[in-house]
Design a protein around this motif. Structure first.
Motif, PDB file in Angstrom:
ATOM      1  N   TRP A   1       3.472  -5.110   8.033  1.00  0.00           N
ATOM      2  CA  TRP A   1       2.471  -5.099   9.098  1.00  0.00           C
ATOM      3  C   TRP A   1       1.639  -6.371   9.079  1.00  0.00           C
ATOM      4  O   TRP A   1       0.955  -6.635   8.091  1.00  0.00           O
TER       5      TRP A   1
ATOM      6  N   VAL B   1       6.876   4.397   9.044  1.00  0.00           N
ATOM      7  CA  VAL B   1       5.736   4.324   8.130  1.00  0.00           C
ATOM      8  C   VAL B   1       6.015   3.295   7.029  1.00  0.00           C
ATOM      9  O   VAL B   1       5.101   2.740   6.434  1.00  0.00           O
TER      10      VAL B   1
ATOM     11  N   ALA C   1      -4.582  -0.052   4.956  1.00  0.00           N
ATOM     12  CA  ALA C   1      -3.797  -1.106   4.306  1.00  0.00           C
ATOM     13  C   ALA C   1      -4.083  -2.463   4.932  1.00  0.00           C
ATOM     14  O   ALA C   1      -4.269  -3.461   4.222  1.00  0.00           O
TER      15      ALA C   1
ATOM     16  N   ASN D   1      -3.398   4.436  -0.785  1.00  0.00           N
ATOM     17  CA  ASN D   1      -4.248   5.004   0.255  1.00  0.00           C
ATOM     18  C   ASN D   1      -4.261   6.516   0.054  1.00  0.00           C
ATOM     19  O   ASN D   1      -3.217   7.164   0.140  1.00  0.00           O
TER      20      ASN D   1
ATOM     21  N   MET E   1       0.860  -1.178   0.000  1.00  0.00           N
ATOM     22  CA  MET E   1       0.000   0.000   0.000  1.00  0.00           C
ATOM     23  C   MET E   1       0.898   1.230   0.000  1.00  0.00           C
ATOM     24  O   MET E   1       1.786   1.363   0.852  1.00  0.00           O
ATOM     25  N   ILE E   2       0.669   2.100  -0.937  1.00  0.00           N
ATOM     26  CA  ILE E   2       1.408   3.353  -1.008  1.00  0.00           C
ATOM     27  C   ILE E   2       0.562   4.410  -0.307  1.00  0.00           C
ATOM     28  O   ILE E   2      -0.581   4.652  -0.703  1.00  0.00           O
ATOM     29  N   LEU E   3       1.104   4.982   0.741  1.00  0.00           N
ATOM     30  CA  LEU E   3       0.387   5.954   1.557  1.00  0.00           C
ATOM     31  C   LEU E   3       0.527   7.334   0.926  1.00  0.00           C
ATOM     32  O   LEU E   3       1.588   7.952   0.978  1.00  0.00           O
TER      33      LEU E   3
ATOM     34  N   ASP F   1      -8.971   6.540   3.962  1.00  0.00           N
ATOM     35  CA  ASP F   1      -8.926   6.196   5.385  1.00  0.00           C
ATOM     36  C   ASP F   1     -10.305   5.722   5.810  1.00  0.00           C
ATOM     37  O   ASP F   1     -11.326   6.234   5.336  1.00  0.00           O
TER      38      ASP F   1
ATOM     39  N   GLY G   1      -3.737   5.415   7.392  1.00  0.00           N
ATOM     40  CA  GLY G   1      -3.385   4.773   6.128  1.00  0.00           C
ATOM     41  C   GLY G   1      -2.915   3.345   6.337  1.00  0.00           C
ATOM     42  O   GLY G   1      -3.231   2.450   5.546  1.00  0.00           O
ATOM     43  N   ILE G   2      -2.159   3.128   7.396  1.00  0.00           N
ATOM     44  CA  ILE G   2      -1.710   1.770   7.707  1.00  0.00           C
ATOM     45  C   ILE G   2      -2.903   0.894   8.066  1.00  0.00           C
ATOM     46  O   ILE G   2      -2.982  -0.274   7.647  1.00  0.00           O
TER      47      ILE G   2
ATOM     48  N   VAL H   1       0.907  -6.885   5.155  1.00  0.00           N
ATOM     49  CA  VAL H   1       0.925  -5.872   4.104  1.00  0.00           C
ATOM     50  C   VAL H   1       2.144  -4.971   4.314  1.00  0.00           C
ATOM     51  O   VAL H   1       2.546  -4.714   5.445  1.00  0.00           O
TER      52      VAL H   1
ATOM     53  N   THR I   1       3.756  -1.201   3.720  1.00  0.00           N
ATOM     54  CA  THR I   1       3.381   0.183   3.446  1.00  0.00           C
ATOM     55  C   THR I   1       4.628   0.994   3.117  1.00  0.00           C
ATOM     56  O   THR I   1       5.701   0.759   3.674  1.00  0.00           O
TER      57      THR I   1
END
Length: 194
Positions: free
Chosen positions: A136, A132, A77, A44, A1-3, A62, A73-74, A89, A91
């Motif tokens: 996770w 970040v 994800a 995200n 996932m790109i925040l 979100d 964002g996490i 996942v 991030t």
């Protein structure tokens, strides 16, 4: 996932990941780097998802109101990963266009006793965490949601509570996790490509 949900206040607003860097955008560089390392990818971001349409990736907002920062964002994800049947996942911040090509494998190899790993870089001044950017375990999402609902927005509090391990890269000559936060940072990143 790109925040990519930050407000970019130091850059004057807008979407930092969509800023031009070389022949593509920061987001283009990040997706090109991550695509061979992990799949599927998603973004995200809050607001109109159409602005990311050219990347062909799901754009997930979100799940909590009021933009409570990178932990939201996490959480998005983790929720997304759980929905597709993944147990973990990765991030990456959308303003870190120089992420290394071995990011995912090294985070996975370093994962701590609870499966959590964050990126770190080392230079002459010591080691610097980039929490970040991490791996996770999806099973932490209930705890993360509870923390956010209680007003705890500190990434470090979560990573410390779950004994995050660190995967470390050299920051010399350049930190692979440096953020592009200001116009000066963007100019330096562009110069690094020359």
């Amino acid at each position: 996932m790109i925040l990519a949900g930050g407000r970019a206040t130091r850059m004057g607003g807008g979407d930092k990941p969509l800023l031009q860097l070389g022949r593509t955008t920061m987001l283009g560089r990040i997706t090109a780097c991550l695509d061979p390392q992990a799949e599927p990818l998603a973004i995200n971001a809050n607001g109109d998802p159409a602005r990311f349409a050219e990347y062909g990736l799901p754009v997930l907002p979100d799940s909590l109101p009021d933009h409570p920062g990178p932990l939201a964002g996490i959480l998005a994800a983790m929720d997304w990963a759980a929905g597709i049947g993944a147990d973990r996942v990765v991030t990456v911040a959308g303003d870190t266009p120089f992420v290394p090509g071995d990011l995912v494998s090294r985070l996975a190899a370093a994962a701590g006793p609870r499966g959590l790993a964050i990126a770190a870089s080392r230079n002459a001044d010591g080691s610097h965490d980039h929490p970040v950017i991490g791996l996770w375990p999806v099973r932490l999402r209930s705890d993360l949601r509870a923390r956010l609902l209680a007003g705890n927005r500190r990434v470090r509090a979560l990573t410390d509570a779950h004994k995050a391990a660190r995967a470390e890269w050299s920051a010399l000559p350049h930190d692979p996790f440096r953020n592009v936060n200001t116009p000066e940072d963007l100019a330096a990143a562009r110069s690094a490509l020359d």
